[in-house]
Design an enzyme around this catalytic site. Structure first.
Site, PDB file in Angstrom:
ATOM      1  N   ALA A  27       0.811  -1.224   0.000  1.00  0.00           N
ATOM      2  CA  ALA A  27       0.000   0.000   0.000  1.00  0.00           C
ATOM      3  C   ALA A  27       0.845   1.275   0.000  1.00  0.00           C
ATOM      4  O   ALA A  27       0.540   2.230  -0.696  1.00  0.00           O
ATOM      5  CB  ALA A  27      -0.950  -0.007   1.189  1.00  0.00           C
ATOM      6  N   HIS A  42     -14.386  -3.775  14.374  1.00  0.00           N
ATOM      7  CA  HIS A  42     -14.241  -2.362  14.733  1.00  0.00           C
ATOM      8  C   HIS A  42     -14.991  -1.430  13.796  1.00  0.00           C
ATOM      9  O   HIS A  42     -15.355  -0.330  14.173  1.00  0.00           O
ATOM     10  CB  HIS A  42     -12.771  -1.965  14.822  1.00  0.00           C
ATOM     11  CG  HIS A  42     -11.988  -2.251  13.578  1.00  0.00           C
ATOM     12  ND1 HIS A  42     -11.739  -3.534  13.142  1.00  0.00           N
ATOM     13  CD2 HIS A  42     -11.416  -1.434  12.666  1.00  0.00           C
ATOM     14  CE1 HIS A  42     -11.021  -3.480  12.024  1.00  0.00           C
ATOM     15  NE2 HIS A  42     -10.817  -2.225  11.709  1.00  0.00           N
TER      16      HIS A  42
HETATM   17  C1  LIG Z   1      -5.323  -0.264   3.123  1.00  0.00           C
HETATM   18  C2  LIG Z   1      -4.488  -1.441   3.265  1.00  0.00           C
HETATM   19  C3  LIG Z   1      -4.936  -2.699   2.843  1.00  0.00           C
HETATM   20  C4  LIG Z   1      -6.334  -2.960   2.323  1.00  0.00           C
HETATM   21  O1  LIG Z   1      -6.636  -2.149   1.254  1.00  0.00           O
HETATM   22  P1  LIG Z   1      -8.123  -1.585   0.963  1.00  0.00           P
HETATM   23  O2  LIG Z   1      -7.909  -0.783  -0.270  1.00  0.00           O
HETATM   24  O3  LIG Z   1      -8.525  -0.768   2.149  1.00  0.00           O
HETATM   25  O4  LIG Z   1      -9.018  -2.736   0.759  1.00  0.00           O
HETATM   26  C5  LIG Z   1      -4.076  -3.773   2.988  1.00  0.00           C
HETATM   27  N1  LIG Z   1      -2.852  -3.613   3.521  1.00  0.00           N
HETATM   28  C6  LIG Z   1      -2.394  -2.424   3.943  1.00  0.00           C
HETATM   29  C7  LIG Z   1      -1.022  -2.303   4.521  1.00  0.00           C
HETATM   30  C8  LIG Z   1      -3.188  -1.295   3.833  1.00  0.00           C
HETATM   31  O5  LIG Z   1      -2.742  -0.127   4.273  1.00  0.00           O
END
Ligand SMILES: *Cc1c(COP(=O)(O)O)cnc(C)c1O
Length: 461
Positions: free
Chosen positions: A217, A452
């Site tokens: 991400a 949550h």
């Molecule tokens: C946001 C996030 C996810 C999940 O992604 P979504 O787009 O919210 O479904 C998975 N891993 C990490 C580290 C994230 O920050």
């Protein structure tokens, strides 16, 4: 005095936000049963619930939107995105999906099933959920430095590699479905992972023939930290650093709602374009997300994502982004308010256990602080602690998080320095009256997974 790096952009369009009174906010949070996810967005003044999908797109992205090719199969926008992502990550196969958790849902069943384990430097909440939904169990080996919020170490997101190898031997390498490296390490406070640590993890995975997946991400923020803190990388470009990391893994799952600066999207990447499990990825994608050339997204979303992949690599942007967190941290240091330090890439993680040492973990100090901040100034933040972690899937017992954080995740290109200054003053007010809080919250209703987001809470009298 704390130094603020000025915004490398200016404002072309504005979105009014509502001002509320303390009385209104007390009523709104009571009606939301003390769950900040259940507040109406319009009742929030500064929204730091998440940096996910809350980003402001650039003029170039809005322009790209108009080029979206909405063909069901093989649209131009799909090929543009695939080309950009192959270039940025150096991978052979790219699968768009609608967000990060969809990437997990589509990829993980190829490697995880009942009786298997996934090991991470810490799992993000949906990632943990998808490991468990695939039938497997999560093991975590975070660097112990991450548990000490006052320790200023450069790479607190690292994997504890010795512990990881011990776990592999204990469970048997054939039972480890995959290792997940979360960069930056979200649950540890957006803390970076070093290239050296990534190399060590990859070599252990190679030794035991274990699949290595990057939870990607915040790949760009991580690369900027590496450039600033890891001497061997100081003269490398952000893209070169990204390639150095991704070359070491087999696949990545990515929420594009973070560093790619769009509002919706995700990617799966596979290094080897001939990997046999690409067939499973396509099949799962078609079943759950849509045909593989759009993966649950509009053609116009694919266009914006392709532009965002490059905007996210811009060094003046990343320096400002990390500079904002440093400014926040320096101001909190001046006020002697504890947070996960040094600050991570995407937000400030206040150390709620140090605000409220009088509260036990099962009264959710991180949630208490989030509610207090909302009442104080209309700030929305969230618990990253025992409330978020939830219950053991086998015993149903409340788990104890290594940290009790209240996270302020900063949306990209949305707020200005004066918003941050207002928030810092509100945190100070809440800090000054921290000793007056004698009780936390109890859960009056919760769903079995990812509780949550939806649970109801009530103050303990
Ligand atoms: C946001 C996030 C996810 C999940 O992604 P979504 O787009 O919210 O479904 C998975 N891993 C990490 C580290 C994230 O920050």
């Amino acid at each position: 005095m704390a130094h603020f790096i000025p915004e490398p952009y200016r404002i072309k369009m504005v979105e009014p936000i509502k001002m509320t009174t303390r009385e209104q906010r007390e009523q709104y949070i009571r009606e939301a049963e003390y769950n900040l996810f259940r507040l109406r967005g319009e009742d929030v003044y500064v929204d730091t619930l998440t940096d996910s999908g809350t980003n402001a797109m650039s003029d170039a992205q809005w322009a790209a939107l108009m080029l979206g090719d909405e063909a069901y199969a093989g649209g131009k926008s799909y090929f543009k995105l695939v080309e950009a992502a192959k270039d940025v990550f150096g991978y052979g196969y790219i699968q768009p999906v609608h967000q990060g958790r969809a990437a997990e849902k589509v990829l993980f069943p190829s490697f995880l099933e009942k009786g298997k384990y996934a090991i991470a430097n810490l799992f993000f909440d949906t990632t943990r959920a998808h490991v468990e939904l695939a039938g497997a169990r999560c093991l975590e080996c975070c660097n112990p430095e991450a548990a000490d919020s006052q320790l200023r170490a450069p790479f607190k997101g690292n994997m504890d590699v010795a512990k990881m190898e011990e776990m592999i031997k204990e469970k048997g390498p054939e039972n480890i479905g995959m290792v997940v490296m979360t960069i930056t390490n979200n649950s540890a406070g957006g803390q970076p992972v070093s290239l050296k640590n990534m190399r060590e993890v990859a070599s252990v995975c190679q030794k035991y023939q274990i699949h290595l997946n990057i939870d990607a991400a915040r790949y760009a923020e991580n690369a900027m930290f590496v450039k600033m803190r890891e001497p061997e990388c100081k003269d490398m470009s952000i893209k070169e650093i990204i390639h150095a990391f991704f070359d070491l893994a087999d696949t990545f799952t990515m929420s594009a709602k973070k560093d790619t600066i769009v509002n919706m999207g995700g990617l799966i990447g596979v290094k080897d374009e001939n990997a046999p499990y690409i067939l499973n990825i396509k099949a799962n994608c078609i079943s759950y997300e849509g045909f593989y050339s759009y993966g649950g997204l509009n053609g116009r979303d694919l266009e914006c994502l392709a532009v965002g992949l490059y905007e996210g690599l811009d060094e003046s942007w990343l320096r400002y982004r990390i500079g904002t967190m440093e400014y926040f941290g320096e101001r909190l240091d001046e006020l002697e308010i504890p947070y996960q330090s040094p600050p991570g890439g995407h937000g400030i993680f206040l150390d709620a256990a140090k605000f409220y040492p009088q509260l036990p973990y099962h009264e959710f100090p991180g949630q208490v602080l989030a509610v207090e901040l909302y009442k104080e100034c209309g700030l929305r933040s969230c618990d990253i602690g025992s409330y978020m972690i939830g219950n053991d899937p086998d015993t149903g017992e409340q788990l104890k998080s290594i940290n009790e954080f209240t996270r302020l995740a900063i949306p990209r290109r949305v707020y200005t320095q004066s918003h941050y200054d207002m928030v810092i003053e509100a945190i100070h007010e809440v800090w000054k009256r921290r000793e007056s809080i004698n009780h936390g919250y109890k859960i009056t209703w919760e769903p079995p997974i990812l509780r949550h987001f939806q649970a109801s809470l009530a103050p303990i009298e």
